[in-house]
Motif scaffolding. Structure first.
Motif, mmCIF file in Angstrom:
data_model
loop_
_atom_site.group_PDB
_atom_site.id
_atom_site.type_symbol
_atom_site.label_atom_id
_atom_site.label_comp_id
_atom_site.label_asym_id
_atom_site.label_seq_id
_atom_site.Cartn_x
_atom_site.Cartn_y
_atom_site.Cartn_z
ATOM 1 N N LYS A 5 0.853 -1.189 0.000
ATOM 2 C CA LYS A 5 0.000 0.000 0.000
ATOM 3 C C LYS A 5 0.887 1.238 0.000
ATOM 4 C CE LYS A 5 -4.068 0.114 1.981
ATOM 5 N NZ LYS A 5 -5.089 0.170 3.039
ATOM 6 N N ALA A 6 0.483 2.231 -0.775
ATOM 7 C CA ALA A 6 1.282 3.446 -0.901
ATOM 8 C C ALA A 6 1.535 4.093 0.460
ATOM 9 C CB ALA A 6 0.604 4.426 -1.851
ATOM 10 N N THR A 7 0.541 4.086 1.331
ATOM 11 C CA THR A 7 0.727 4.684 2.659
ATOM 12 C C THR A 7 1.759 3.899 3.476
ATOM 13 O OG1 THR A 7 -1.215 3.450 3.412
ATOM 14 C CG2 THR A 7 -1.559 5.747 2.794
ATOM 15 N N ASP A 8 1.730 2.572 3.366
ATOM 16 C CA ASP A 8 2.714 1.744 4.066
ATOM 17 C C ASP A 8 4.109 1.958 3.495
ATOM 18 O OD1 ASP A 8 0.664 0.705 5.601
ATOM 19 O OD2 ASP A 8 0.443 -1.089 4.355
ATOM 20 N N TRP A 9 4.190 2.106 2.163
ATOM 21 C CA TRP A 9 5.469 2.337 1.490
ATOM 22 C C TRP A 9 6.088 3.641 1.983
ATOM 23 C CZ3 TRP A 9 7.072 5.973 -2.261
ATOM 24 C CH2 TRP A 9 8.228 5.643 -2.945
ATOM 25 N N LEU A 10 5.266 4.682 2.094
ATOM 26 C CA LEU A 10 5.758 5.964 2.597
ATOM 27 C C LEU A 10 6.297 5.826 4.020
ATOM 28 C CD1 LEU A 10 3.061 8.476 1.345
ATOM 29 C CD2 LEU A 10 5.509 8.566 0.849
ATOM 30 N N GLU A 11 5.537 5.162 4.877
ATOM 31 C CA GLU A 11 5.949 5.005 6.270
ATOM 32 C C GLU A 11 7.213 4.166 6.396
ATOM 33 O OE1 GLU A 11 2.654 3.552 8.545
ATOM 34 O OE2 GLU A 11 1.401 5.274 8.010
ATOM 35 N N VAL A 25 2.681 10.912 -3.993
ATOM 36 C CA VAL A 25 2.938 9.526 -4.383
ATOM 37 C C VAL A 25 1.848 9.042 -5.342
ATOM 38 C CG1 VAL A 25 3.127 7.144 -3.551
ATOM 39 C CG2 VAL A 25 4.231 9.002 -2.298
ATOM 40 N N ARG A 26 0.601 9.370 -5.060
ATOM 41 C CA ARG A 26 -0.483 8.963 -5.970
ATOM 42 C C ARG A 26 -0.283 9.554 -7.359
ATOM 43 N NH1 ARG A 26 -3.702 9.996 -1.345
ATOM 44 N NH2 ARG A 26 -4.270 12.014 -2.203
ATOM 45 N N THR A 27 0.131 10.802 -7.431
ATOM 46 C CA THR A 27 0.392 11.438 -8.722
ATOM 47 C C THR A 27 1.502 10.707 -9.464
ATOM 48 O OG1 THR A 27 -0.339 13.591 -7.934
ATOM 49 C CG2 THR A 27 1.101 13.578 -9.861
ATOM 50 N N LYS A 28 2.585 10.372 -8.762
ATOM 51 C CA LYS A 28 3.705 9.670 -9.390
ATOM 52 C C LYS A 28 3.284 8.274 -9.843
ATOM 53 C CE LYS A 28 6.360 13.133 -8.904
ATOM 54 N NZ LYS A 28 6.642 13.969 -10.058
ATOM 55 N N LEU A 29 2.440 7.619 -9.076
ATOM 56 C CA LEU A 29 1.920 6.309 -9.483
ATOM 57 C C LEU A 29 1.019 6.452 -10.712
ATOM 58 C CD1 LEU A 29 1.123 4.899 -5.950
ATOM 59 C CD2 LEU A 29 2.676 3.830 -7.594
#
Length: 81
Positions: A5-11, A25-29
């Motif tokens: 999950k993007a949020t987990d990846w950030l953390e 991150v969503r924009t880059k994805l």
């Protein structure tokens, strides 16, 4: 390939004081600059090994998401993002 999950990846890969926003991150994805996909309403980053530790000091870190993240972070640090 595994999904994180993007949020987990950030953390996992960023310190709180240097963490880009979730919308960044969503924009880059969405733009394909970071490997991943949207499933349902959630964004996921593609990782080769979900247990791999990212070490920005080691150029041998070999993960598509890690490589993309390094380039994106450099852009972000220099205000290009």
């Amino acid at each position: 390939m595994q999904r994180m999950k993007a949020t987990d990846w950030l953390e996992r890969y960023f310190c709180p004081d240097s963490q880009p926003s979730e919308s960044w991150v969503r924009t880059k994805l969405r733009d394909g600059e970071l490997p991943g996909e949207k499933i349902g309403g959630a964004w996921f980053v593609h990782v080769k090994d979900g247990s791999a530790e990212l070490d920005y000091g080691k150029p041998e870190a070999s993960n598509d998401a890690q490589t993309a993240a390094l380039a994106l972070i450099e852009d972000w640090k220099h205000g290009a993002a």
